[in-house]
Enzyme design. Structure first.
Site, PDB file in Angstrom:
ATOM      1  N   GLU A   1      46.225  47.030  35.405  1.00 35.50           N
ATOM      2  CA  GLU A   1      47.411  45.995  35.959  1.00 35.50           C
ATOM      3  C   GLU A   1      48.236  45.505  34.915  1.00 35.50           C
ATOM      4  OE1 GLU A   1      45.593  45.148  40.111  1.00 35.50           O
ATOM      5  OE2 GLU A   1      44.606  44.257  38.690  1.00 35.50           O
TER       6      GLU A   1
ATOM      7  N   HIS B   1      44.995  41.052  31.888  1.00 30.56           N
ATOM      8  CA  HIS B   1      43.679  40.229  32.258  1.00 30.56           C
ATOM      9  C   HIS B   1      43.149  39.800  31.054  1.00 30.56           C
ATOM     10  CE1 HIS B   1      44.160  41.539  36.405  1.00 30.56           C
ATOM     11  NE2 HIS B   1      44.068  42.755  36.253  1.00 30.56           N
TER      12      HIS B   1
ATOM     13  N   ASP C   1      38.151  38.091  31.948  1.00 26.53           N
ATOM     14  CA  ASP C   1      39.417  38.222  32.794  1.00 26.53           C
ATOM     15  C   ASP C   1      40.192  36.995  32.668  1.00 26.53           C
ATOM     16  OD1 ASP C   1      41.327  39.322  34.753  1.00 26.53           O
ATOM     17  OD2 ASP C   1      39.697  40.629  35.382  1.00 26.53           O
TER      18      ASP C   1
HETATM   19  C1  ACM Z   1      41.194  46.632  39.509  1.00 25.20           C
HETATM   20  O1  ACM Z   1      40.659  46.400  40.648  1.00 25.20           O
HETATM   21  N1  ACM Z   1      42.091  45.866  38.941  1.00 25.20           N
HETATM   22  C2  ACM Z   1      40.545  47.554  38.645  1.00 25.20           C
END
Ligand code: ACM
Ligand code: ZN
Length: 785
Positions: free
Chosen positions: A349, A284, A209
């Protein structure tokens, strides 16, 4: 069996049960609760002379050995392992581990038969044997985990019983984010131990991440050389950490070598835990771009953020084939390390701003005939899925992989509520349920002012336990696509191992029962009683856990036949007395102590709290109860409330309980995009003189008052006459949070039925941050006089 002897056996079982408790024998506190437990007379005595008899196939598993070493640690000498003799009946003081014919016992299931002479544990596969062994261990007292050997016995009595057990869901997962904070290998093993102890079988390892890349990839050494390290700003709040300055050394981080990973995968495998690795894309991934900036659209140099990174604008370039070569190389090494059927590719996201401005991404959109950036993400994910399938593995992604079209064989992990899981199942795809509101263990589990800093939210143990993974919206043939539920532990606000334990426990224990036990067997208060020895076990194991919420829950219950309404007080803390008042004063430890439900006879203010040594433990709970003609009456719903805000479900609008301005207080029923449309049946014709619906506006939370509320009356449920449409008198722009009554008084009218319709405001208006998206209506009560 003749009926009479069956009766005797049942009677004996019941007598034995209470006798067992009276004699101080271990109660049956197995978690997750087994499918069936039948107590029988007598006890099995486990001592240093007990022999473990293991069949040849069962020897291939480490299960009997685990049992022997645990017992060895518990103060008994290490038990001997031997072959099973031809005549099993000749075994006395022995535990037999063996396989039975496949099909006799369901997958992952086991049968544990405990008699005074011997224990027979049978399963049709290794996992079942392992789970049966876990149940057997849970029949021993928590003290076996004590490091202080004076506490342990030289003999343990196990009550005789037969347990038949198997899981409800095949997927029973726990996730851990090791990017936001790095956790050492020893903790990963301990986390796997806890997963296995509660018969869960998946560890979803969030390895990459923005804040750190945690897995060695031989072909791309800078991923760990640069991507695994950030500047140490741990002393600043997560959301206010300054980025790395030129020359500032990156000293915080860490990663797992491929050797570490192989060791952990093997460790998990022996415990029937599959590790699903997650490699995040297309967003991410700033930590990757810090190491290999050529993989982004702009190619600019970025650094590994030491804290919050939002929005996710630095993402992989979807128009650059080098990105796919890189990701395939990475995935190839990952696939070599992890035998898991599934590989998780993230997908959540992604802010696609950079794709909009990137000539290569735009050229890709054109060349592939894609409509927009959402379809470009779908192209990205589909291309990766094709590669994963070519390696004979399957792909999982967060529910954003539905946007722009789901990849042909993808499994969806539903996190933004349950909608992603529903959409996936309806399209014939498998789904794993991990909705934020029930499964995000980084949320607070008790009053935030009494807890260590967390990311937000409120997810007490009881709410985790109440989770039902199969959405009721799904049709019978769609339900099979729900594989199970998973708890997620994101670690922005979890910097240490002790804090990770605290946030995971005991909530993961509650989730294990959601995933394993029959739905109809779940009962929170009974679970909470069974949990107590498990918390004691964690104490002995020196594992940290949260004491949970000390809030008192105030609920009402109605008997529609007698019209009687009762108040029920409960908490997560068995054994701590609840004190309450009905006169509006705050209770103290000299107030009335709650023992049993009490009747509601009129309007009342109920205030209650938990007190230890005379001191209030958390804060006073308060409920205002309004007595009116609709309380406890029959209600029929013609529209559906959102699963996210059910309040009291069927009775929420006529339970007499008034909501506060906090729409999360459990008393507000929420409707997303829907109208409210209900019919209340008073049971007989009664004179009605006034009706009122109370609604909430909190436009910052996308909750608007309805356009109007319409009230209609009927004496037969067929012919209706509208008493009025009460229009919304307040502007949607009003910024304050407020409760608005929609009231209609009228001359006394006889009626048996009342229909109430509240018209949804519609999509959020153009000036609103949610412009064009569905809005909410929140209602707490329909009051009738
Ligand atoms: C997440 O909580 N962004 C999967
Ligand atoms: Zn690009």
């Amino acid at each position: 069996m003749k009926k009479r002897s069956l009766l005797l056996v049942i009677l004996f079982g019941v007598l034995y049960c209470s006798q067992a408790q009276a004699q101080g024998l271990p109660a049956i506190n197995i978690i997750p609760k087994p499918v069936s437990v039948k107590l029988k007379p007598g006890t099995f005595k486990l001592n240093g002379n007990t022999v473990l008899y293991v069949s040849n196939e069962a020897k291939e598993t480490a299960t009997a050995g685990f049992f022997a070493s645990l017992i060895g640690n518990a103060g008994l000498k290490r038990l001997r392992l031997q072959d099973i003799p031809k005549d099993m009946k000749s075994v006395s003081n022995g535990i037999i581990f063996r396989f039975t014919l496949k099909g006799n016992i369901p997958p992952e299931g086991y049968v544990l038969n405990i008699t005074p002479e011997r224990i027979i544990l049978e399963a049709s596969e290794g996992a079942g044997l392992f789970y049966g062994m876990q149940s057997l261990i849970q029949l021993l007292p928590p003290e076996i985990y004590s490091v202080n050997k004076d506490r342990v016995n030289s003999q343990y009595s196990i009550p005789c019983m037969e347990i038949r057990d198997h899981p409800r869901f095949h997927y029973r997962g726990m996730h851990l984010d090791v990017s936001r904070h790095f956790f050492p290998k020893e903790f990963i093993k301990q986390y796997i131990d806890l997963i296995a102890m509660y018969k869960m079988n998946v560890f979803h390892w969030h390895l990459t991440d923005d804040n750190g890349w945690r897995i060695e990839i031989k072909k791309y050494p800078k991923l760990t050389g640069i991507g695994a390290w950030r500047v140490d700003h741990e002393n600043d709040p997560w959301n206010k950490r300054e980025p790395q300055k030129p020359g500032e050394p990156a000293t915080y981080g860490g990663f797992y070598t491929q050797e570490d990973i192989r060791e952990i995968v093997k460790y998990a495998g022996q415990r029937y835990v599959t590790i699903i690795p997650e490699i995040e894309m297309p967003a991410h991934c700033v930590e990757v771009l810090a190491a290999y900036p050529n993989l982004s659209c702009k190619g600019n140099q970025v650094t590994v953020p030491p804290g919050s990174y939002w929005p996710n604008t630095d993402i992989y370039c979807a128009g650059n084939d080098s990105v796919f070569i890189f990701l395939q190389d990475v995935l190839s090494e990952v696939i070599d390390l992890f035998p898991s059927e599934y590989i998780h590719i993230g997908g959540d996201e992604a802010d696609k701003t950079s794709w909009t401005a990137c000539p290569r991404c735009q050229a890709r959109i054109k060349a592939e005939g894609l409509k927009d950036e959402n379809e470009l993400q779908s192209y990205f994910v589909k291309r990766i899925e094709k590669f994963i399938l070519s390696k004979n593995r399957r792909m999982i992604g967060w529910d954003e992989i539905l946007d722009g079209g789901i990849a042909p064989e993808a499994t969806v992990m539903s996190w933004r509520g349950v909608e992603g899981g529903i959409a996936a199942a309806r399209q014939g795809h498998d789904a794993i349920m991990t909705p934020e509101d029930y499964c995000y263990f980084d949320h607070y589990q008790a009053l935030s002012s009494t807890e260590p800093k967390a990311i937000g939210g409120f997810l007490p143990l009881k709410k985790v336990y109440s989770y039902e993974p199969v959405p009721e919206e799904l049709k019978a043939d769609e339900r099979k696509h729900i594989l199970g539920a998973q708890g997620n532990l994101w670690t922005e606000f979890i910097p240490t191992v002790k804090q990770a334990e605290y946030m995971a426990l005991p909530r993961m224990i509650a989730l294990s029962e959601v995933d394993w036990s029959p739905k109809g067997k779940r009962d929170f208060l009974e679970f909470r009683t069974r949990l107590t020895p498990h918390l004691r076990k964690l104490d002995f194991m020196k594992v940290n856990y949260s004491p949970g919420s000390f809030k008192v829950d105030i609920n009402t219950r109605f008997d529609q036949k007698t019209g009687k309404a009762e108040v029920i007080l409960s908490s997560e803390q068995p054994g701590i007395p609840i004190y309450y008042t009905l006169n509006g004063n705050d209770p103290d430890s000299k107030s009335t102590q709650y023992t049993d439900p009490f009747d509601i006879k009129g309007n009342m203010v109920i205030k209650a709290g938990l007190f230890v040594d005379g001191n209030l433990k958390e804060k006073i709970s308060e409920r205002n109860f309004l007595f009116h003609l609709a309380v406890g009456k029959k209600i029929k719903y013609m529209s559906t409330w959102s699963e996210r805000y059910p309040a009291g479900g069927e009775t929420a609008l006529i339970d007499g309980l008034r909501g506060s301005k906090d729409h999360h207080d459990g008393l507000w029923q929420g409707y997303l995009a829907n109208d409210i449309d209900v019919i209340i049946d008073f049971g007989k014709e009664i004179p009605v003189t006034s009706v009122m619906a109370t609604l909430l506006q909190n436009q910052k939370a996308w909750i608007f008052l309805p356009k109007y509320v319409e009230f209609s009356l009927s004496s037969n449920g067929k012919k209706w006459h509208s008493v009025n449409q009460v229009l919304n008198p307040v502007s949607p722009k009003e910024e304050q949070v407020f409760i608005q009554p929609f009231t209609q008084p009228f001359p006394s009218t006889p009626a048996r039925y009342l229909r109430v319709t509240a018209k949804n405001y519609g999509v959020c208006p153009a000036w609103h941050e949610g412009a064009g998206q569905a809005s909410w209506i929140f209602a707490d009560e329909i009051v009738v006089y």
